[in-house]
Design an enzyme around this catalytic site. Structure first.
Site, PDB file in Angstrom:
ATOM      1  N   ASP A 260       0.957  -1.377   0.069  1.00  0.00           N
ATOM      2  CA  ASP A 260       0.096   0.003  -0.114  1.00  0.00           C
ATOM      3  C   ASP A 260       0.749   1.253  -0.152  1.00  0.00           C
ATOM      4  OD1 ASP A 260      -2.107   1.552   0.226  1.00  0.00           O
ATOM      5  OD2 ASP A 260      -2.609   1.297   2.481  1.00  0.00           O
TER       6      ASP A 260
ATOM      7  N   ARG B 234     -10.398 -12.125   7.270  1.00  0.00           N
ATOM      8  CA  ARG B 234      -9.418 -12.960   6.856  1.00  0.00           C
ATOM      9  C   ARG B 234      -9.545 -14.286   6.172  1.00  0.00           C
ATOM     10  NH1 ARG B 234      -4.956 -10.190   8.663  1.00  0.00           N
ATOM     11  NH2 ARG B 234      -4.738  -9.246  10.869  1.00  0.00           N
TER      12      ARG B 234
ATOM     13  N   PHE C 102     -10.201  -0.257  -0.174  1.00  0.00           N
ATOM     14  CA  PHE C 102      -9.835  -0.972   1.166  1.00  0.00           C
ATOM     15  C   PHE C 102     -10.381  -2.609   0.602  1.00  0.00           C
ATOM     16  CE2 PHE C 102      -9.361  -3.063   5.176  1.00  0.00           C
ATOM     17  CZ  PHE C 102      -8.162  -2.381   5.560  1.00  0.00           C
TER      18      PHE C 102
ATOM     19  N   ASP D 271      -7.522  -8.244   6.366  1.00  0.00           N
ATOM     20  CA  ASP D 271      -8.442  -8.116   7.350  1.00  0.00           C
ATOM     21  C   ASP D 271      -8.856  -6.575   7.600  1.00  0.00           C
ATOM     22  OD1 ASP D 271      -5.936  -7.067   8.298  1.00  0.00           O
ATOM     23  OD2 ASP D 271      -7.077  -6.591  10.154  1.00  0.00           O
TER      24      ASP D 271
END
Ligand code: IMP
Ligand code: MG
Length: 187
Positions: A115, A177, A164, A171
């Site tokens: 990221d 997850r 996201f 998660d």
């Protein structure tokens, strides 16, 4: 949507998931090719050690190693880029340091998603200082938004949208997850 995807999407109930970005079968196909690429990249006698960056990489690592048809060893790194607050501190703490020796070995850090690049930038220098024969990064997802990535992954599964994402190890506050696919969160 297949049956498993329908069941997992239904169980979230809260309509938390926006849409499936990568299905389980798309991921499996890509991971199989990545495993073959990694196997082909090293001479037969190379001493290869994969370091899975926990927790996010645990599903990817498990699938990936079973697609690398050559000798290798596995250990883990546990890092946290968050201090005591919820906002990223920019400081990456190594919470578990692998006991495996690294000098002279071919190290592959396995990461779920790149990221901001903070995690890799801070972690890789420390691993490189341990004198491995080579150091490469394998990331399932890469958002391609890191402003200055000092360590560019050699293998990337998918260039991910800047949303996201959860599932397949990723998660949101420890949830999601275990989803077998990768989905974006409804915001
Ligand atoms: P970076 O240090 O900003 O590159 O972020 C790396 C870590 O942040 C990843 O290993 C993930 O644990 C987490 N992360 C970044 N983006 C996402 C996302 O979209 N979903 C879930 N976790 C994420
Ligand atoms: Mg995380």
């Amino acid at each position: 949507m297949n049956a498993a995807e329908r069941e997992f999407t239904a169980y979230t109930g809260s309509e938390a998931l926006e849409h499936i970005v990568y299905s389980a079968s798309e991921i499996a196909d890509r991971v199989a090719r990545m495993g073959a690429d990694i196997a082909a990249a090293y001479p037969r006698d190379a001493d290869v050690l994969l370091l899975g960056l926990l927790k996010g990489s645990f599903v990817f690592l498990g699938d990936l190693v079973r697609q690398i048809r050559r000798p290798l060893q596995v250990d883990f790194l546990v890092a946290s880029s968050y201090g005591k607050g919820t906002k990223s501190s920019g400081i990456v703490e190594l919470l578990y340091d692998p006991r495996a020796p690294m000098a002279g070995r071919h190290i592959i850090i396995v990461e779920d998603i790149v990221d901001s690049g903070t995690t890799l930038n801070q972690l890789c220098g420390g691993i490189a200082a341990r004198d491995p024969a080579s150091l490469e990064i394998c990331a399932l997802l890469h958002k391609r938004i890191a402003p200055d990535l000092e360590w560019e992954p050699r293998w990337v599964g998918f260039d991910a949208p800047n949303e996201f994402l959860v599932g397949y190890g990723l998660d949101q506050a420890e949830d999601f997850r275990h989803l077998p696919f990768i989905a974006s969160l409804r915001t």
